[in-house]
Design a protein around this motif. Structure first.
Motif, PDB file in Angstrom:
ATOM      1  N   THR A 117       0.738  -1.104  -0.123  1.00  0.00           N
ATOM      2  CA  THR A 117       0.014   0.079   0.031  1.00  0.00           C
ATOM      3  C   THR A 117       1.047   1.184   0.018  1.00  0.00           C
ATOM      4  OG1 THR A 117      -1.687  -1.236   1.302  1.00  0.00           O
ATOM      5  CG2 THR A 117      -1.788   1.399   1.151  1.00  0.00           C
ATOM      6  N   SER A 118       0.856   1.899  -1.165  1.00  0.00           N
ATOM      7  CA  SER A 118       1.870   2.993  -1.301  1.00  0.00           C
ATOM      8  C   SER A 118       1.959   4.234  -0.382  1.00  0.00           C
ATOM      9  CB  SER A 118       1.913   3.437  -2.757  1.00  0.00           C
ATOM     10  OG  SER A 118       0.754   4.070  -2.913  1.00  0.00           O
ATOM     11  N   SER A 119       0.550   4.335   0.294  1.00  0.00           N
ATOM     12  CA  SER A 119       0.457   5.305   1.070  1.00  0.00           C
ATOM     13  C   SER A 119       1.069   5.022   2.622  1.00  0.00           C
ATOM     14  CB  SER A 119      -1.264   5.767   1.315  1.00  0.00           C
ATOM     15  OG  SER A 119      -1.657   4.552   1.850  1.00  0.00           O
ATOM     16  N   VAL A 120       1.411   4.192   2.830  1.00  0.00           N
ATOM     17  CA  VAL A 120       1.911   3.766   4.304  1.00  0.00           C
ATOM     18  C   VAL A 120       3.183   4.394   4.357  1.00  0.00           C
ATOM     19  CG1 VAL A 120       2.189   2.161   6.016  1.00  0.00           C
ATOM     20  CG2 VAL A 120       0.320   2.016   4.720  1.00  0.00           C
ATOM     21  N   ARG A 121       3.272   5.072   5.539  1.00  0.00           N
ATOM     22  CA  ARG A 121       4.686   5.712   5.798  1.00  0.00           C
ATOM     23  C   ARG A 121       5.070   5.118   7.360  1.00  0.00           C
ATOM     24  NH1 ARG A 121       3.181  11.502   6.152  1.00  0.00           N
ATOM     25  NH2 ARG A 121       5.168  11.948   6.811  1.00  0.00           N
ATOM     26  N   ALA A 122       4.378   4.701   8.127  1.00  0.00           N
ATOM     27  CA  ALA A 122       4.686   4.206   9.384  1.00  0.00           C
ATOM     28  C   ALA A 122       3.892   3.110   9.980  1.00  0.00           C
ATOM     29  CB  ALA A 122       4.909   5.255  10.203  1.00  0.00           C
ATOM     30  N   VAL A 123       4.427   2.032  10.418  1.00  0.00           N
ATOM     31  CA  VAL A 123       3.667   1.002  11.300  1.00  0.00           C
ATOM     32  C   VAL A 123       4.136   0.884  12.764  1.00  0.00           C
ATOM     33  CG1 VAL A 123       3.110  -1.524  11.271  1.00  0.00           C
ATOM     34  CG2 VAL A 123       3.386  -0.160   8.799  1.00  0.00           C
ATOM     35  N   ILE A 124       3.271   1.021  13.441  1.00  0.00           N
ATOM     36  CA  ILE A 124       3.590   0.693  15.201  1.00  0.00           C
ATOM     37  C   ILE A 124       2.994  -0.578  15.306  1.00  0.00           C
ATOM     38  CG2 ILE A 124       3.138   1.528  17.097  1.00  0.00           C
ATOM     39  CD1 ILE A 124       2.905   3.872  14.246  1.00  0.00           C
ATOM     40  N   ASN A 125       3.944  -1.604  15.672  1.00  0.00           N
ATOM     41  CA  ASN A 125       3.406  -2.891  15.883  1.00  0.00           C
ATOM     42  C   ASN A 125       3.390  -3.224  17.514  1.00  0.00           C
ATOM     43  OD1 ASN A 125       2.780  -5.785  15.544  1.00  0.00           O
ATOM     44  ND2 ASN A 125       4.926  -6.296  15.697  1.00  0.00           N
ATOM     45  N   ILE A 126       2.135  -3.281  18.001  1.00  0.00           N
ATOM     46  CA  ILE A 126       2.216  -3.372  19.535  1.00  0.00           C
ATOM     47  C   ILE A 126       2.278  -4.833  19.990  1.00  0.00           C
ATOM     48  CG2 ILE A 126       0.803  -2.918  21.348  1.00  0.00           C
ATOM     49  CD1 ILE A 126       1.526  -0.463  19.637  1.00  0.00           C
ATOM     50  N   THR A 127       3.340  -5.248  20.605  1.00  0.00           N
ATOM     51  CA  THR A 127       3.519  -6.690  21.126  1.00  0.00           C
ATOM     52  C   THR A 127       3.212  -6.636  22.613  1.00  0.00           C
ATOM     53  OG1 THR A 127       5.766  -6.458  21.316  1.00  0.00           O
ATOM     54  CG2 THR A 127       5.078  -7.399  19.558  1.00  0.00           C
ATOM     55  N   THR A 128       4.241  -7.027  23.401  1.00  0.00           N
ATOM     56  CA  THR A 128       3.926  -7.052  25.053  1.00  0.00           C
ATOM     57  C   THR A 128       5.021  -7.228  25.851  1.00  0.00           C
ATOM     58  OG1 THR A 128       3.009  -8.797  26.713  1.00  0.00           O
ATOM     59  CG2 THR A 128       3.768  -9.737  24.479  1.00  0.00           C
ATOM     60  N   ASP A 129       5.347  -7.066  27.076  1.00  0.00           N
ATOM     61  CA  ASP A 129       6.480  -7.134  27.948  1.00  0.00           C
ATOM     62  C   ASP A 129       6.666  -8.717  27.929  1.00  0.00           C
ATOM     63  OD1 ASP A 129       4.170  -7.775  29.417  1.00  0.00           O
ATOM     64  OD2 ASP A 129       4.730  -6.769  31.309  1.00  0.00           O
ATOM     65  N   LYS A 130       5.763  -9.460  27.690  1.00  0.00           N
ATOM     66  CA  LYS A 130       5.969 -11.018  27.876  1.00  0.00           C
ATOM     67  C   LYS A 130       6.730 -11.596  26.459  1.00  0.00           C
ATOM     68  CE  LYS A 130       1.694 -11.290  30.794  1.00  0.00           C
ATOM     69  NZ  LYS A 130       1.538  -9.712  30.675  1.00  0.00           N
TER      70      LYS A 130
END
Length: 359
Positions: A117-130
């Motif tokens: 998707t050409s519009s996407v400039r950033a991805v914030i991937n949420i994981t966990t402390d685990k």
């Protein structure tokens, strides 16, 4: 806030029907973003997202790549916050196939769809402390420590960290500079706040038992976790997203986001602190016997990198967190009032007092 970076931006939010996703959806709308959610329907009743009135949304499963891709390309977001996950430790024991399919392959689908998707400039991937290979020692884990997991949920999120890092190096970092997507993985601690009714979570279990007039069953009273109000990690997600959208390459890495040391306490202490703000709740504590499922007893996070390199700091301590959480449920159950927006404003005001960089 956040350099006005979100005003007018298109934001795709996976998992918007969940606890953290619903709070983030509301905050993004307050910031002037055009928000679209992609998630399964809310699985609790009541649900926070329905009380808030959901944003424009696509109800779908991130295990379905074609659905994720179609949503991504039809909306053309500037930034993606990926929160959709199977996030419960006990549910992961009950259905590890669903857990690994959702957390690992689902995340891969989101990353691949963003790549296309050409519009996407950033991805914030949420994981966990685990995600850490938890040895249950007293030293807090840093971002450079080894990932792993004894239980299916932790292992699935550790796999996500390995997979997303490889995906980033193989694809995102190989794109032309004008097409480059910046990816950050964010590992948060145990998050609490109003509007959570999920099963097998401490505060929702206490509230539901209290409302029903029943004692609450406490599985592991001596387990120690880094407790934080939902708005503290969300502020970090938004701040990291702001910096990625501004092209800050050094932010595209893994970040621990947790509370100060004094807010890393046992389940028993959290129960006591919450009772001070809520009302007397009777509790059943287990006799000393083997648990049906393994759950780690001790887990601490070292957030020095975020503090030193981003200037991020938590806003609310454990007592402010319990006070705000109890106030939310009191407003809902006593006055049928949703105070999510006013609590976000209160949190922002307290952040201003601390002169944090995103305010």
């Amino acid at each position: 806030l956040f350099d006005s970076e979100y005003k007018g931006k298109k934001v795709l939010l996976t998992g918007h029907t969940g606890f953290k996703g619903s709070w983030l959806s509301e905050w993004l709308k307050m910031l002037g973003a055009e928000v679209k959610g992609f998630a399964l329907p809310a699985n609790t009743s009541p649900s926070h997202i329905q009380l808030l009135k959901a944003p424009e949304q696509t109800l779908g499963d991130i295990r379905n790549y074609e659905a994720v891709l179609e949503c991504m390309q039809s909306f053309s977001p500037d930034v993606v916050f990926h929160l959709a996950a199977q996030a419960l430790v006990i549910d992961a024991y009950e259905d590890p196939i669903l857990t690994f399919g959702t957390n690992v392959m689902g995340t891969l689908h989101v990353l691949e769809a963003a790549k296309k998707t050409s519009s996407v400039r950033a991805v914030i991937n949420i994981t966990t402390d685990k995600v850490y290979d938890n040895q249950e020692w007293h030293w807090p884990y840093r971002e450079t420590d080894r990932v792993g997991g004894r239980d299916p949920y932790s292992a699935s999120k550790a796999c996500v960290e390995i997979m997303s890092a490889a995906f980033d190096k193989s694809f995102y970092q190989q794109q032309n500079e004008t097409e480059n997507i910046l990816l950050a993985n964010v590992r948060a601690g145990n998050v609490v706040g109003g509007g959570d009714w999920a099963a097998n979570r401490l505060i929702p279990d206490i509230v539901k038992a209290s409302i029903a007039g029943n004692p609450v069953d406490i599985r592991n009273p001596e387990a120690v976790r880094p407790w934080q109000h939902v708005l503290d990690p969300l502020a970090a997600y938004l701040y990291i997203g702001q910096l990625l959208l501004q092209g800050k390459q050094h932010v595209a890495q893994a970040w621990n986001i947790g509370p100060e040391t004094e807010s890393t306490v046992s389940v028993r202490k959290v129960l006591t602190y919450f009772q001070e703000e809520w009302n007397e709740v009777s509790a059943n504590f287990p006799e000393k016997s083997p648990q049906a499922y393994h759950e780690a007893t001790l887990l601490k996070l070292d957030c020095a990198r975020a503090k030193a390199e981003l200037g991020w700091h938590p806003v609310w301590d454990i007592h402010q967190t319990m006070k705000a959480t109890a106030a939310w449920y009191k407003a809902y159950y006593k006055n049928d009032e949703i105070i999510t927006g006013s609590q976000i404003q209160q949190f922002v005001n307290n952040a201003r007092e601390k002169h944090l960089p995103w305010v």
